[in-house]
Design a protein around this motif. Structure first.
Motif, PDB file in Angstrom:
ATOM      1  N   GLU A 136      21.639  63.884 -24.995  1.00 32.52           N
ATOM      2  CA  GLU A 136      21.050  64.694 -26.051  1.00 32.52           C
ATOM      3  C   GLU A 136      22.143  65.281 -26.939  1.00 32.52           C
ATOM      4  O   GLU A 136      23.211  65.661 -26.451  1.00 32.52           O
ATOM      5  CB  GLU A 136      20.216  65.842 -25.469  1.00 32.52           C
ATOM      6  CG  GLU A 136      18.966  65.407 -24.733  1.00 32.52           C
ATOM      7  CD  GLU A 136      18.192  66.594 -24.190  1.00 32.52           C
ATOM      8  OE1 GLU A 136      17.104  66.367 -23.633  1.00 32.52           O
ATOM      9  OE2 GLU A 136      18.667  67.739 -24.325  1.00 32.52           O
ATOM     10  N   GLU A 163      18.232  71.211 -34.715  1.00 32.16           N
ATOM     11  CA  GLU A 163      17.923  69.780 -34.764  1.00 32.16           C
ATOM     12  C   GLU A 163      18.348  69.155 -33.443  1.00 32.16           C
ATOM     13  O   GLU A 163      19.428  69.449 -32.937  1.00 32.16           O
ATOM     14  CB  GLU A 163      18.646  69.090 -35.915  1.00 32.16           C
ATOM     15  CG  GLU A 163      18.370  69.675 -37.304  1.00 32.16           C
ATOM     16  CD  GLU A 163      19.224  70.885 -37.612  1.00 32.16           C
ATOM     17  OE1 GLU A 163      18.717  71.825 -38.254  1.00 32.16           O
ATOM     18  OE2 GLU A 163      20.392  70.899 -37.182  1.00 32.16           O
ATOM     19  N   GLU A 164      17.487  68.281 -32.909  1.00 36.44           N
ATOM     20  CA  GLU A 164      17.774  67.670 -31.606  1.00 36.44           C
ATOM     21  C   GLU A 164      17.480  66.179 -31.650  1.00 36.44           C
ATOM     22  O   GLU A 164      16.454  65.748 -32.182  1.00 36.44           O
ATOM     23  CB  GLU A 164      16.918  68.330 -30.526  1.00 36.44           C
ATOM     24  CG  GLU A 164      17.115  67.733 -29.133  1.00 36.44           C
ATOM     25  CD  GLU A 164      16.248  68.404 -28.079  1.00 36.44           C
ATOM     26  OE1 GLU A 164      15.840  67.712 -27.126  1.00 36.44           O
ATOM     27  OE2 GLU A 164      15.988  69.617 -28.216  1.00 36.44           O
ATOM     28  N   TRP A 165      18.410  65.387 -31.067  1.00 32.11           N
ATOM     29  CA  TRP A 165      18.238  63.951 -30.908  1.00 32.11           C
ATOM     30  C   TRP A 165      18.355  63.613 -29.422  1.00 32.11           C
ATOM     31  O   TRP A 165      19.368  63.927 -28.784  1.00 32.11           O
ATOM     32  CB  TRP A 165      19.306  63.188 -31.681  1.00 32.11           C
ATOM     33  CG  TRP A 165      19.189  63.317 -33.171  1.00 32.11           C
ATOM     34  CD1 TRP A 165      18.585  62.456 -34.036  1.00 32.11           C
ATOM     35  CD2 TRP A 165      19.736  64.376 -33.986  1.00 32.11           C
ATOM     36  NE1 TRP A 165      18.702  62.910 -35.316  1.00 32.11           N
ATOM     37  CE2 TRP A 165      19.401  64.080 -35.328  1.00 32.11           C
ATOM     38  CE3 TRP A 165      20.457  65.539 -33.706  1.00 32.11           C
ATOM     39  CZ2 TRP A 165      19.769  64.908 -36.383  1.00 32.11           C
ATOM     40  CZ3 TRP A 165      20.809  66.378 -34.744  1.00 32.11           C
ATOM     41  CH2 TRP A 165      20.481  66.061 -36.073  1.00 32.11           C
ATOM     42  N   GLU A 166      17.307  62.988 -28.867  1.00 31.39           N
ATOM     43  CA  GLU A 166      17.314  62.558 -27.473  1.00 31.39           C
ATOM     44  C   GLU A 166      17.406  61.042 -27.441  1.00 31.39           C
ATOM     45  O   GLU A 166      16.499  60.327 -27.887  1.00 31.39           O
ATOM     46  CB  GLU A 166      16.048  63.027 -26.761  1.00 31.39           C
ATOM     47  CG  GLU A 166      16.034  62.689 -25.277  1.00 31.39           C
ATOM     48  CD  GLU A 166      14.812  63.229 -24.576  1.00 31.39           C
ATOM     49  OE1 GLU A 166      14.581  62.855 -23.411  1.00 31.39           O
ATOM     50  OE2 GLU A 166      14.065  64.023 -25.200  1.00 31.39           O
ATOM     51  N   PHE A 167      18.540  60.539 -26.914  1.00 28.29           N
ATOM     52  CA  PHE A 167      18.819  59.107 -26.960  1.00 28.29           C
ATOM     53  C   PHE A 167      18.258  58.416 -25.716  1.00 28.29           C
ATOM     54  O   PHE A 167      18.676  58.685 -24.596  1.00 28.29           O
ATOM     55  CB  PHE A 167      20.326  58.868 -27.057  1.00 28.29           C
ATOM     56  CG  PHE A 167      20.966  59.593 -28.209  1.00 28.29           C
ATOM     57  CD1 PHE A 167      20.741  59.186 -29.511  1.00 28.29           C
ATOM     58  CD2 PHE A 167      21.779  60.706 -27.988  1.00 28.29           C
ATOM     59  CE1 PHE A 167      21.317  59.860 -30.583  1.00 28.29           C
ATOM     60  CE2 PHE A 167      22.358  61.385 -29.041  1.00 28.29           C
ATOM     61  CZ  PHE A 167      22.129  60.966 -30.347  1.00 28.29           C
ATOM     62  N   THR A 172      15.050  56.686 -30.137  1.00 23.85           N
ATOM     63  CA  THR A 172      15.662  58.009 -30.211  1.00 23.85           C
ATOM     64  C   THR A 172      14.607  59.005 -30.656  1.00 23.85           C
ATOM     65  O   THR A 172      14.026  58.856 -31.738  1.00 23.85           O
ATOM     66  CB  THR A 172      16.839  58.023 -31.192  1.00 23.85           C
ATOM     67  OG1 THR A 172      17.854  57.112 -30.735  1.00 23.85           O
ATOM     68  CG2 THR A 172      17.434  59.425 -31.292  1.00 23.85           C
ATOM     69  N   LYS A 173      14.340  60.008 -29.813  1.00 27.26           N
ATOM     70  CA  LYS A 173      13.370  61.040 -30.151  1.00 27.26           C
ATOM     71  C   LYS A 173      14.059  62.160 -30.918  1.00 27.26           C
ATOM     72  O   LYS A 173      15.180  62.551 -30.588  1.00 27.26           O
ATOM     73  CB  LYS A 173      12.718  61.601 -28.889  1.00 27.26           C
ATOM     74  CG  LYS A 173      11.876  60.597 -28.132  1.00 27.26           C
ATOM     75  CD  LYS A 173      11.211  61.252 -26.927  1.00 27.26           C
ATOM     76  CE  LYS A 173      10.342  60.255 -26.172  1.00 27.26           C
ATOM     77  NZ  LYS A 173       9.676  60.880 -25.001  1.00 27.26           N
ATOM     78  N   THR A 174      13.389  62.654 -31.929  1.00 21.53           N
ATOM     79  CA  THR A 174      13.962  63.727 -32.751  1.00 21.53           C
ATOM     80  C   THR A 174      13.009  64.913 -32.782  1.00 21.53           C
ATOM     81  O   THR A 174      11.792  64.763 -32.668  1.00 21.53           O
ATOM     82  CB  THR A 174      14.234  63.248 -34.181  1.00 21.53           C
ATOM     83  OG1 THR A 174      13.010  62.804 -34.775  1.00 21.53           O
ATOM     84  CG2 THR A 174      15.240  62.115 -34.184  1.00 21.53           C
ATOM     85  N   GLU A 206       9.686  65.106 -34.644  1.00 24.85           N
ATOM     86  CA  GLU A 206      10.083  64.074 -35.608  1.00 24.85           C
ATOM     87  C   GLU A 206      10.398  64.671 -36.982  1.00 24.85           C
ATOM     88  O   GLU A 206      10.314  63.975 -38.005  1.00 24.85           O
ATOM     89  CB  GLU A 206       8.986  63.012 -35.747  1.00 24.85           C
ATOM     90  CG  GLU A 206       8.556  62.384 -34.429  1.00 24.85           C
ATOM     91  CD  GLU A 206       9.691  61.671 -33.705  1.00 24.85           C
ATOM     92  OE1 GLU A 206      10.582  61.128 -34.409  1.00 24.85           O
ATOM     93  OE2 GLU A 206       9.679  61.656 -32.458  1.00 24.85           O
TER      94      GLU A 206
END
Length: 258
Positions: A136, A163-167, A172-174, A206
């Motif tokens: 993350e 802001e968050e990005w989960e790889f 990739t979830k945002t 998203e």
């Protein structure tokens, strides 16, 4: 997992007893515009946050943060955090119980004071933080405003963007978030202060339309001496967003300067 929690508290207690004088924070969720270190000074902080209660079953989550902070100039401060989390979920109806202690990555923090609240009517601080744990990536930006009035009252407003990005393997979830943190504290004497904090958290999956808005409001208490300081806040949720947020949050922060 109790021994891990105890170990973290024990380590910090040893640090706390051996260092002198602290840079105080009167709130635990809201930052103050003068929360920077003098040039060349270091500070250690220990954060402990408990999040308790969901819409069903039992839920407990402990978040631990160990921070080392350094004053680069009299206006610019940087810090490094280690993040840990212990989560216990007990859903008796379906037997979907779990307990996990995990390392939540490393955070880098930067704070720049544009105006001091002791010299200007409104103190202004810019804040930026990033966290990464291999899976993350999180970014956080804050505009921090502070006003000191009647020499006994401290008022703060924080406008926070996240802001968050989960790889994951396939995608990739945002997710984005907007938060407003407010605090009001009364200085009883040279050591003690009491106050109230409020927190409004809004999430945008998203980076699109708002999913929910949750409000937390509760009291806090602060003590500061020539060697150390500590602040404790209890924030019960006053809305009913229990699928995404907990019924109550409790946070303790202590720090020492050297």
């Amino acid at each position: 997992m109790l021994w891990k929690k105890g170990f973290l508290v024990f380590v910090f207690a040893g640090i706390l007893g051996g260092l002198v004088q602290a840079d105080e924070r009167h709130f635990t969720y809201s930052y103050e515009a003068d929360s920077i270190l003098p040039k060349g000074h270091w500070e250690l902080e220990q954060w402990v946050t408990l999040k308790e209660g969901k819409d069903e079953g039992k839920f407990h989550r402990w978040d631990f943060r160990e921070e080392i902070e350094y004053g680069l100039t009299d206006r610019l401060t940087t810090a490094l955090y280690l993040n840990f989390r212990d989560t216990t979920v007990d859903l008796k109806e379906d037997g979907n119980d779990s307990e996990a202690f995990e390392f939540r990555g490393v955070s880098s923090e930067w704070k720049y004071m544009l105006f001091s609240p002791h010299l200007c009517p409104i103190g202004v601080l810019f804040y930026f933080e990033t966290r990464y744990d291999g899976e993350e990536l999180e970014l956080e930006e804050k505009l921090i405003l502070e006003h000191i009035f009647f020499e006994k009252w401290i008022g703060v407003v924080n406008v926070v963007g996240e802001e968050e990005w989960e790889f994951e393997e396939e995608e990739t979830k945002t997710e984005g978030a907007l938060e407003f943190d407010l605090g009001l504290s009364y200085l009883i004497n040279g050591h003690w202060s009491v106050g109230v904090e409020a927190r409004n958290h809004r999430e945008y999956p998203e980076f699109e339309e708002e999913e929910h808005s949750a409000w937390f409001v509760g009291p806090n208490i602060h003590y500061g001496s020539s060697k150390w300081w500590a602040t404790f806040t209890v924030l019960p949720q006053v809305t009913d967003v229990l699928d995404e947020h907990e019924e109550v949050e409790v946070r303790f922060i202590a720090g020492v300067l050297f």
